[in-house]
Design a protein around this motif. Structure first.
Motif, PDB file in Angstrom:
ATOM      1  N   MET A 138     -15.904  31.397   3.318  1.00 49.47           N
ATOM      2  CA  MET A 138     -14.332  31.242   4.004  1.00 49.47           C
ATOM      3  C   MET A 138     -13.140  30.356   3.524  1.00 49.47           C
ATOM      4  SD  MET A 138     -15.148  32.361   7.241  1.00 49.47           S
ATOM      5  CE  MET A 138     -16.806  33.612   7.075  1.00 49.47           C
ATOM      6  N   LEU A 139     -12.867  30.308   3.723  1.00 53.67           N
ATOM      7  CA  LEU A 139     -11.644  29.753   2.272  1.00 53.67           C
ATOM      8  C   LEU A 139     -10.550  28.951   2.796  1.00 53.67           C
ATOM      9  CD1 LEU A 139     -10.923  33.510   0.594  1.00 53.67           C
ATOM     10  CD2 LEU A 139     -12.567  30.694  -0.682  1.00 53.67           C
ATOM     11  N   ASP A 140     -11.118  27.847   2.826  1.00 58.31           N
ATOM     12  CA  ASP A 140      -9.735  26.372   3.196  1.00 58.31           C
ATOM     13  C   ASP A 140      -9.200  26.431   4.450  1.00 58.31           C
ATOM     14  OD1 ASP A 140      -9.340  26.471  -0.144  1.00 58.31           O
ATOM     15  OD2 ASP A 140      -6.689  27.006   0.007  1.00 58.31           O
ATOM     16  N   MET A 141     -10.387  26.549   5.057  1.00 58.31           N
ATOM     17  CA  MET A 141     -10.493  26.532   6.737  1.00 58.31           C
ATOM     18  C   MET A 141     -10.786  25.068   6.926  1.00 58.31           C
ATOM     19  SD  MET A 141      -9.959  29.497   8.261  1.00 58.31           S
ATOM     20  CE  MET A 141     -10.140  29.356  10.117  1.00 58.31           C
ATOM     21  N   GLN A 142      -9.892  24.371   6.352  1.00 60.45           N
ATOM     22  CA  GLN A 142      -9.762  22.494   6.741  1.00 60.45           C
ATOM     23  C   GLN A 142      -8.978  21.606   7.268  1.00 60.45           C
ATOM     24  OE1 GLN A 142      -9.824  22.240   2.553  1.00 60.45           O
ATOM     25  NE2 GLN A 142      -8.622  20.764   2.281  1.00 60.45           N
ATOM     26  N   ASN A 143      -9.611  21.270   8.682  1.00 62.95           N
ATOM     27  CA  ASN A 143      -7.698  20.642   9.565  1.00 62.95           C
ATOM     28  C   ASN A 143      -7.156  20.411   7.929  1.00 62.95           C
ATOM     29  OD1 ASN A 143     -10.394  20.289  11.250  1.00 62.95           O
ATOM     30  ND2 ASN A 143     -10.348  18.219  10.642  1.00 62.95           N
ATOM     31  N   ASP A 144      -6.604  19.721   7.338  1.00 60.28           N
ATOM     32  CA  ASP A 144      -5.052  19.890   6.991  1.00 60.28           C
ATOM     33  C   ASP A 144      -4.211  21.287   7.079  1.00 60.28           C
ATOM     34  OD1 ASP A 144      -5.062  16.999   5.894  1.00 60.28           O
ATOM     35  OD2 ASP A 144      -5.061  17.443   3.842  1.00 60.28           O
ATOM     36  N   LEU A 145      -5.204  22.368   6.836  1.00 54.91           N
ATOM     37  CA  LEU A 145      -4.311  23.471   7.179  1.00 54.91           C
ATOM     38  C   LEU A 145      -4.389  24.414   8.280  1.00 54.91           C
ATOM     39  CD1 LEU A 145      -5.596  24.654   3.301  1.00 54.91           C
ATOM     40  CD2 LEU A 145      -3.416  23.563   3.827  1.00 54.91           C
ATOM     41  N   VAL A 146      -5.514  24.063   9.109  1.00 56.25           N
ATOM     42  CA  VAL A 146      -5.521  25.064  10.657  1.00 56.25           C
ATOM     43  C   VAL A 146      -6.193  24.047  11.678  1.00 56.25           C
ATOM     44  CG1 VAL A 146      -7.052  26.923   8.816  1.00 56.25           C
ATOM     45  CG2 VAL A 146      -7.975  24.840  10.466  1.00 56.25           C
ATOM     46  N   HIS A 147      -6.231  23.373  10.588  1.00 57.63           N
ATOM     47  CA  HIS A 147      -5.818  22.299  12.927  1.00 57.63           C
ATOM     48  C   HIS A 147      -5.182  22.196  14.116  1.00 57.63           C
ATOM     49  CE1 HIS A 147      -7.288  19.249  15.139  1.00 57.63           C
ATOM     50  NE2 HIS A 147      -8.785  19.637  15.713  1.00 57.63           N
ATOM     51  N   ASP A 148      -4.960  21.999  14.993  1.00 59.23           N
ATOM     52  CA  ASP A 148      -3.974  22.052  15.361  1.00 59.23           C
ATOM     53  C   ASP A 148      -2.519  20.748  15.094  1.00 59.23           C
ATOM     54  OD1 ASP A 148      -3.396  24.269  16.870  1.00 59.23           O
ATOM     55  OD2 ASP A 148      -4.309  23.954  18.631  1.00 59.23           O
ATOM     56  N   GLY A 200       0.209  12.941   1.506  1.00 64.14           N
ATOM     57  CA  GLY A 200      -1.554  12.304   1.685  1.00 64.14           C
ATOM     58  C   GLY A 200      -2.542  13.013   1.752  1.00 64.14           C
ATOM     59  N   LEU A 201      -1.847  14.877   0.841  1.00 66.26           N
ATOM     60  CA  LEU A 201      -2.560  15.991   1.878  1.00 66.26           C
ATOM     61  C   LEU A 201      -4.250  15.761   0.534  1.00 66.26           C
ATOM     62  CD1 LEU A 201       0.408  18.749   2.287  1.00 66.26           C
ATOM     63  CD2 LEU A 201      -1.161  17.650   4.224  1.00 66.26           C
ATOM     64  N   PHE A 202      -4.550  16.491   1.738  1.00 73.02           N
ATOM     65  CA  PHE A 202      -5.899  17.293   0.737  1.00 73.02           C
ATOM     66  C   PHE A 202      -6.378  16.167  -0.385  1.00 73.02           C
ATOM     67  CE2 PHE A 202      -2.462  21.169   0.114  1.00 73.02           C
ATOM     68  CZ  PHE A 202      -3.129  21.339   1.165  1.00 73.02           C
ATOM     69  N   LYS A 203      -6.951  14.895   0.379  1.00 76.94           N
ATOM     70  CA  LYS A 203      -7.365  13.961  -0.366  1.00 76.94           C
ATOM     71  C   LYS A 203      -9.377  14.010   0.703  1.00 76.94           C
ATOM     72  CE  LYS A 203      -5.969   9.903  -0.838  1.00 76.94           C
ATOM     73  NZ  LYS A 203      -5.137   8.320  -0.514  1.00 76.94           N
ATOM     74  N   LEU A 204     -10.586  13.682  -0.973  1.00 81.97           N
ATOM     75  CA  LEU A 204     -11.823  14.517  -0.618  1.00 81.97           C
ATOM     76  C   LEU A 204     -11.944  12.811   0.066  1.00 81.97           C
ATOM     77  CD1 LEU A 204     -12.630  15.512  -3.940  1.00 81.97           C
ATOM     78  CD2 LEU A 204     -12.831  16.916  -1.578  1.00 81.97           C
ATOM     79  N   GLY A 205     -12.407  12.814   1.470  1.00 79.19           N
ATOM     80  CA  GLY A 205     -13.236  12.175   2.420  1.00 79.19           C
ATOM     81  C   GLY A 205     -12.535  11.324   3.817  1.00 79.19           C
ATOM     82  N   SER A 206     -11.443  12.398   3.842  1.00 69.25           N
ATOM     83  CA  SER A 206     -10.631  12.336   4.554  1.00 69.25           C
ATOM     84  C   SER A 206     -10.423  13.733   5.850  1.00 69.25           C
ATOM     85  CB  SER A 206      -9.207  12.273   4.364  1.00 69.25           C
ATOM     86  OG  SER A 206      -8.837  13.382   4.144  1.00 69.25           O
ATOM     87  N   TRP A 207     -10.177  13.242   6.785  1.00 65.27           N
ATOM     88  CA  TRP A 207     -10.558  14.038   8.324  1.00 65.27           C
ATOM     89  C   TRP A 207     -10.153  15.562   7.618  1.00 65.27           C
ATOM     90  CZ3 TRP A 207      -6.118  16.298  10.972  1.00 65.27           C
ATOM     91  CH2 TRP A 207      -6.651  16.821  11.496  1.00 65.27           C
ATOM     92  N   GLY A 208      -8.165  15.596   6.605  1.00 60.57           N
ATOM     93  CA  GLY A 208      -7.772  16.742   6.178  1.00 60.57           C
ATOM     94  C   GLY A 208      -8.462  17.500   5.577  1.00 60.57           C
ATOM     95  N   THR A 209      -9.568  16.795   5.171  1.00 57.74           N
ATOM     96  CA  THR A 209     -10.266  17.483   3.660  1.00 57.74           C
ATOM     97  C   THR A 209     -11.576  18.856   4.149  1.00 57.74           C
ATOM     98  OG1 THR A 209     -11.108  16.268   2.720  1.00 57.74           O
ATOM     99  CG2 THR A 209      -9.513  17.322   1.963  1.00 57.74           C
ATOM    100  N   GLU A 210     -12.101  18.470   5.667  1.00 56.24           N
ATOM    101  CA  GLU A 210     -12.917  18.516   6.691  1.00 56.24           C
ATOM    102  C   GLU A 210     -12.769  19.953   6.928  1.00 56.24           C
ATOM    103  OE1 GLU A 210     -13.973  15.379   9.827  1.00 56.24           O
ATOM    104  OE2 GLU A 210     -14.051  14.022   8.418  1.00 56.24           O
TER     105      GLU A 210
END
Length: 186
Positions: A1-11, A75-85
Protein backbone atom coordinates in the motif's frame (compact mmCIF):
# COMPACT_ATOMS: atom_id res chain seq x y z
CA UNK A 1 0.00 0.00 0.00
CA UNK A 2 1.57 3.23 -1.16
CA UNK A 3 1.18 6.54 0.69
CA UNK A 4 -2.22 5.69 2.17
CA UNK A 5 -1.57 8.10 5.00
CA UNK A 6 -3.77 10.72 6.61
CA UNK A 7 -2.06 13.75 5.05
CA UNK A 8 -3.03 12.37 1.64
CA UNK A 9 -6.20 10.27 1.95
CA UNK A 10 -8.09 11.21 5.12
CA UNK A 11 -11.07 13.52 4.66
CA UNK A 12 -9.63 15.80 7.36
CA UNK A 13 -6.11 15.75 5.93
CA UNK A 14 -4.69 18.57 3.79
CA UNK A 15 -5.16 16.63 0.54
CA UNK A 16 -8.55 15.30 1.63
CA UNK A 17 -10.09 18.66 0.92
CA UNK A 18 -8.58 19.00 -2.57
CA UNK A 19 -8.70 17.21 -5.92
CA UNK A 20 -6.86 14.12 -4.66
CA UNK A 21 -9.30 13.73 -1.77
CA UNK A 22 -12.22 14.14 -4.16
CA UNK A 23 -10.85 11.32 -6.32
CA UNK A 24 -10.18 9.10 -3.29
CA UNK A 25 -13.83 9.50 -2.23
CA UNK A 26 -15.32 9.27 -5.73
CA UNK A 27 -13.41 6.08 -6.53
CA UNK A 28 -14.04 4.50 -3.11
CA UNK A 29 -10.31 3.99 -2.66
CA UNK A 30 -10.26 3.51 1.11
CA UNK A 31 -13.05 0.94 1.13
CA UNK A 32 -11.67 -0.96 -1.86
CA UNK A 33 -8.19 -0.95 -0.39
CA UNK A 34 -9.47 -2.24 2.96
CA UNK A 35 -11.28 -5.04 1.13
CA UNK A 36 -8.16 -5.88 -0.91
CA UNK A 37 -6.10 -5.98 2.28
CA UNK A 38 -8.54 -8.46 3.84
CA UNK A 39 -8.30 -10.67 0.75
CA UNK A 40 -4.50 -10.47 0.76
CA UNK A 41 -4.26 -11.39 4.43
CA UNK A 42 -6.74 -14.26 4.03
CA UNK A 43 -4.55 -15.59 1.21
CA UNK A 44 -1.47 -15.38 3.44
CA UNK A 45 0.18 -12.61 1.44
CA UNK A 46 2.85 -10.42 3.02
CA UNK A 47 1.46 -6.89 3.43
CA UNK A 48 3.51 -3.72 3.45
CA UNK A 49 2.83 -0.04 3.90
CA UNK A 50 4.97 2.69 2.36
CA UNK A 51 4.67 6.19 3.76
CA UNK A 52 6.40 9.42 2.92
CA UNK A 53 7.81 11.13 5.98
CA UNK A 54 10.46 13.48 7.25
CA UNK A 55 12.04 13.97 10.66
CA UNK A 56 11.01 16.92 12.84
CA UNK A 57 13.50 19.33 11.27
CA UNK A 58 12.93 18.01 7.71
CA UNK A 59 16.61 17.23 7.19
CA UNK A 60 15.77 14.65 4.49
CA UNK A 61 13.39 16.95 2.61
CA UNK A 62 14.81 18.09 -0.74
CA UNK A 63 14.55 21.90 -0.77
CA UNK A 64 14.41 22.16 -4.57
CA UNK A 65 11.79 19.47 -5.13
CA UNK A 66 8.54 20.63 -6.74
CA UNK A 67 6.86 17.73 -4.90
CA UNK A 68 8.27 18.05 -1.38
CA UNK A 69 9.80 21.52 -0.90
CA UNK A 70 6.60 23.00 0.53
CA UNK A 71 6.20 20.26 3.16
CA UNK A 72 8.17 21.97 5.97
CA UNK A 73 6.24 25.23 5.75
CA UNK A 74 2.90 23.39 5.57
CA UNK A 75 3.87 20.92 8.30
CA UNK A 76 3.17 17.97 5.99
CA UNK A 77 4.65 14.48 6.22
CA UNK A 78 6.21 15.01 9.67
CA UNK A 79 7.04 11.63 11.14
CA UNK A 80 5.33 10.92 14.44
CA UNK A 81 2.36 13.10 13.53
CA UNK A 82 -1.21 12.06 12.70
CA UNK A 83 -0.59 13.01 9.06
CA UNK A 84 1.99 10.27 8.49
CA UNK A 85 -0.09 7.52 10.10
CA UNK A 86 -1.71 5.00 7.77
CA UNK A 87 -5.46 5.66 7.54
CA UNK A 88 -7.16 3.77 10.37
CA UNK A 89 -9.60 2.02 8.01
CA UNK A 90 -6.67 0.02 6.63
CA UNK A 91 -5.56 -1.56 9.89
CA UNK A 92 -1.79 -2.00 9.96
CA UNK A 93 -0.80 -5.38 11.41
CA UNK A 94 2.19 -6.16 13.61
CA UNK A 95 3.84 -8.31 10.93
CA UNK A 96 3.24 -5.85 8.08
CA UNK A 97 6.31 -4.34 6.47
CA UNK A 98 6.74 -0.65 7.24
CA UNK A 99 8.74 1.54 4.87
CA UNK A 100 9.33 5.27 5.30
CA UNK A 101 10.56 7.06 2.20
CA UNK A 102 11.87 10.57 1.63
CA UNK A 103 11.37 10.71 -2.13
CA UNK A 104 8.71 9.60 -4.61
CA UNK A 105 10.09 6.09 -5.15
CA UNK A 106 9.84 3.67 -2.22
CA UNK A 107 13.04 2.00 -3.42
CA UNK A 108 15.22 5.12 -3.16
CA UNK A 109 17.41 5.01 -0.01
CA UNK A 110 15.02 2.74 1.92
CA UNK A 111 15.11 -0.83 3.21
CA UNK A 112 12.24 -1.90 0.93
CA UNK A 113 14.26 -4.11 -1.38
CA UNK A 114 16.17 -5.74 1.48
CA UNK A 115 12.89 -6.57 3.22
CA UNK A 116 11.34 -7.94 0.03
CA UNK A 117 14.37 -10.12 -0.74
CA UNK A 118 14.60 -11.35 2.87
CA UNK A 119 10.98 -12.48 2.63
CA UNK A 120 11.39 -14.17 -0.76
CA UNK A 121 9.03 -11.78 -2.53
CA UNK A 122 9.04 -12.04 -6.32
CA UNK A 123 5.68 -10.41 -7.08
CA UNK A 124 4.59 -6.97 -5.89
CA UNK A 125 0.92 -6.04 -5.90
CA UNK A 126 0.62 -2.31 -5.42
CA UNK A 127 -1.97 0.37 -5.00
CA UNK A 128 -2.19 3.82 -3.50
CA UNK A 129 -1.97 7.52 -4.14
CA UNK A 130 -1.03 9.06 -6.25
CA UNK A 131 -1.05 7.05 -9.44
CA UNK A 132 1.11 9.56 -11.32
CA UNK A 133 3.79 9.64 -8.62
CA UNK A 134 4.44 6.79 -6.17
CA UNK A 135 2.50 4.13 -8.10
CA UNK A 136 4.35 4.87 -11.34
CA UNK A 137 7.71 5.10 -9.55
CA UNK A 138 7.11 1.80 -7.76
CA UNK A 139 6.10 -0.01 -10.92
CA UNK A 140 9.07 1.22 -12.92
CA UNK A 141 11.63 0.63 -10.15
CA UNK A 142 10.22 -2.81 -9.29
CA UNK A 143 10.20 -3.79 -12.96
CA UNK A 144 13.86 -2.82 -13.30
CA UNK A 145 14.67 -4.93 -10.22
CA UNK A 146 13.04 -7.96 -11.90
CA UNK A 147 9.90 -8.20 -9.79
CA UNK A 148 6.58 -9.23 -11.31
CA UNK A 149 4.34 -6.22 -10.74
CA UNK A 150 0.56 -6.00 -10.51
CA UNK A 151 -1.32 -2.74 -10.03
CA UNK A 152 -4.80 -2.75 -8.53
CA UNK A 153 -6.31 -0.02 -10.69
CA UNK A 154 -9.43 0.42 -8.56
CA UNK A 155 -7.31 0.98 -5.43
CA UNK A 156 -5.34 3.89 -6.94
CA UNK A 157 -6.18 7.56 -7.43
CA UNK A 158 -4.61 10.69 -8.86
CA UNK A 159 -5.60 14.35 -8.76
CA UNK A 160 -8.11 13.78 -11.58
CA UNK A 161 -9.73 10.83 -13.32
CA UNK A 162 -7.86 11.74 -16.51
CA UNK A 163 -4.50 11.90 -14.74
CA UNK A 164 -5.18 8.46 -13.22
CA UNK A 165 -6.15 6.99 -16.61
CA UNK A 166 -3.09 8.50 -18.29
CA UNK A 167 -0.83 7.12 -15.56
CA UNK A 168 -2.27 3.62 -15.78
CA UNK A 169 -1.91 3.68 -19.57
CA UNK A 170 1.74 4.75 -19.31
CA UNK A 171 2.73 1.89 -16.97
CA UNK A 172 0.85 -0.99 -18.63
CA UNK A 173 3.97 -2.17 -20.43
CA UNK A 174 5.79 -2.59 -17.10
CA UNK A 175 3.09 -4.36 -15.10
CA UNK A 176 -0.20 -6.20 -15.14
CA UNK A 177 -3.23 -4.05 -14.34
CA UNK A 178 -6.05 -5.75 -12.42
CA UNK A 179 -9.01 -4.86 -10.24
CA UNK A 180 -9.06 -5.80 -6.59
CA UNK A 181 -12.22 -7.90 -7.04
CA UNK A 182 -10.75 -9.95 -9.89
CA UNK A 183 -7.22 -10.42 -8.56
CA UNK A 184 -6.36 -13.71 -6.83
CA UNK A 185 -3.86 -13.04 -4.05
CA UNK A 186 -3.13 -16.76 -3.51
Amino acid sequence: MLDMQNDLVHDEGPSGKGPLGEQVRARGILQRTASALRKAREAGALVGFVRVGFSAQYQECPPNSPVFSGAPKAGLFKLGSWGTEVHSLLGVGESDLQIVKHRVSPFYSTTLEAQLRANGVTRIVCSGVSTQAVVQATVRDAHDRDYEVVVLDDCCAAHSAQEHANSIDSIRRFCRVETSDAFDFA
